[in-house]
Design a protein around this motif. Structure first.
Motif, short mmCIF file in Angstrom:
data_model
loop_
_atom_site.label_atom_id
_atom_site.label_comp_id
_atom_site.label_asym_id
_atom_site.label_seq_id
_atom_site.Cartn_x
_atom_site.Cartn_y
_atom_site.Cartn_z
N ASP A 11 -26.36 22.24 5.68
CA ASP A 11 -27.34 21.51 4.71
C ASP A 11 -26.87 20.64 5.07
O ASP A 11 -26.93 19.36 5.20
CB ASP A 11 -27.95 22.34 3.54
CG ASP A 11 -28.80 23.29 4.26
OD1 ASP A 11 -29.16 23.89 5.21
OD2 ASP A 11 -29.40 24.30 2.95
N GLY A 12 -25.36 20.57 4.92
CA GLY A 12 -24.39 19.82 4.24
C GLY A 12 -24.00 18.28 4.57
O GLY A 12 -24.24 17.87 5.14
N VAL A 13 -24.17 19.18 6.80
CA VAL A 13 -24.52 18.93 7.71
C VAL A 13 -25.22 17.73 8.60
O VAL A 13 -25.63 16.88 8.90
CB VAL A 13 -23.13 19.74 8.89
CG1 VAL A 13 -23.75 18.72 10.69
CG2 VAL A 13 -21.54 19.80 9.01
N VAL A 14 -26.26 18.24 8.20
CA VAL A 14 -27.66 17.47 8.16
C VAL A 14 -27.98 17.01 7.57
O VAL A 14 -28.15 15.30 8.03
CB VAL A 14 -28.61 18.85 8.23
CG1 VAL A 14 -30.07 18.37 8.43
CG2 VAL A 14 -28.42 20.49 9.85
N LEU A 17 -25.48 14.37 9.29
CA LEU A 17 -25.69 13.16 10.01
C LEU A 17 -27.16 12.33 9.88
O LEU A 17 -27.51 11.37 10.77
CB LEU A 17 -26.11 14.12 11.33
CG LEU A 17 -25.33 15.45 11.19
CD1 LEU A 17 -25.60 16.22 12.65
CD2 LEU A 17 -23.83 14.10 12.40
N ILE A 18 -28.16 12.75 9.35
CA ILE A 18 -29.15 12.07 9.10
C ILE A 18 -29.23 11.01 7.80
O ILE A 18 -29.67 9.71 8.31
CB ILE A 18 -30.15 13.13 7.51
CG1 ILE A 18 -30.84 13.76 8.38
CG2 ILE A 18 -31.71 11.67 7.22
CD1 ILE A 18 -32.06 14.81 7.71
N ALA A 25 -28.87 2.93 11.91
CA ALA A 25 -30.36 2.53 12.47
C ALA A 25 -30.61 1.33 12.06
O ALA A 25 -31.22 0.34 11.93
CB ALA A 25 -31.83 3.48 11.88
N PHE A 26 -30.11 1.03 10.23
CA PHE A 26 -30.18 0.23 9.10
C PHE A 26 -29.36 -1.43 10.24
O PHE A 26 -30.16 -2.62 10.34
CB PHE A 26 -29.55 0.69 8.20
CG PHE A 26 -29.51 -1.14 7.09
CD1 PHE A 26 -30.71 -1.42 6.50
CD2 PHE A 26 -28.47 -1.98 6.91
CE1 PHE A 26 -30.74 -2.86 6.06
CE2 PHE A 26 -28.30 -2.83 6.37
CZ PHE A 26 -29.74 -3.33 5.48
N LEU A 27 -28.09 -0.54 10.55
CA LEU A 27 -27.07 -1.77 11.15
C LEU A 27 -27.65 -2.68 12.67
O LEU A 27 -27.59 -4.07 12.88
CB LEU A 27 -25.83 -1.21 10.86
CG LEU A 27 -25.03 -0.84 9.72
CD1 LEU A 27 -23.86 0.04 9.98
CD2 LEU A 27 -24.92 -2.44 9.03
N THR A 28 -28.18 -1.34 13.10
CA THR A 28 -28.39 -2.05 14.43
C THR A 28 -29.75 -2.71 14.03
O THR A 28 -30.05 -4.40 14.76
CB THR A 28 -29.15 -0.75 15.53
OG1 THR A 28 -28.24 0.70 16.07
CG2 THR A 28 -30.07 -0.81 16.29
#
Length: 85
Positions: A11-14, A17-18, A25-28
């Motif tokens: 759950d921590g890895v998910v 990653l999110i 996405a925001f920076l792009t």
């Protein structure tokens, strides 16, 4: 490791990653919007150019005042040299 710890780790890895995906996405999107903004400003500068700063020219009054001071200094020097002789 028990299954509960493994589930928490997954759950921590998910979540990580999110979060990283959202930031990427925001920076792009931000870079794309900034590039578009730069293009729009370049297009608008053709129609609405910025005014160039005017360079200050020396006024004639200042130059005349300096010439008068020089003439006065010369007159005083000549008068003193005549009195000394």
């Amino acid at each position: 490791m028990n299954s509960e710890a493994l589930t928490l780790l997954k759950d921590g890895v998910v979540i990580m990653l999110i979060g990283m995906g959202v930031v990427f996405a925001f920076l792009t999107i931000m870079v794309i919007v900034m590039d578009l903004n730069a293009l729009i400003i370049k297009k608008l500068n053709k129609y609405f150019p910025e005014e160039e700063p005017k360079q200050a020219t020396p006024s004639r009054k200042k130059q005349t005042d300096e010439n008068e001071k020089i003439a006065l200094a010369i007159a005083v020097a000549v008068a003193q040299s005549r009195n000394a002789a």
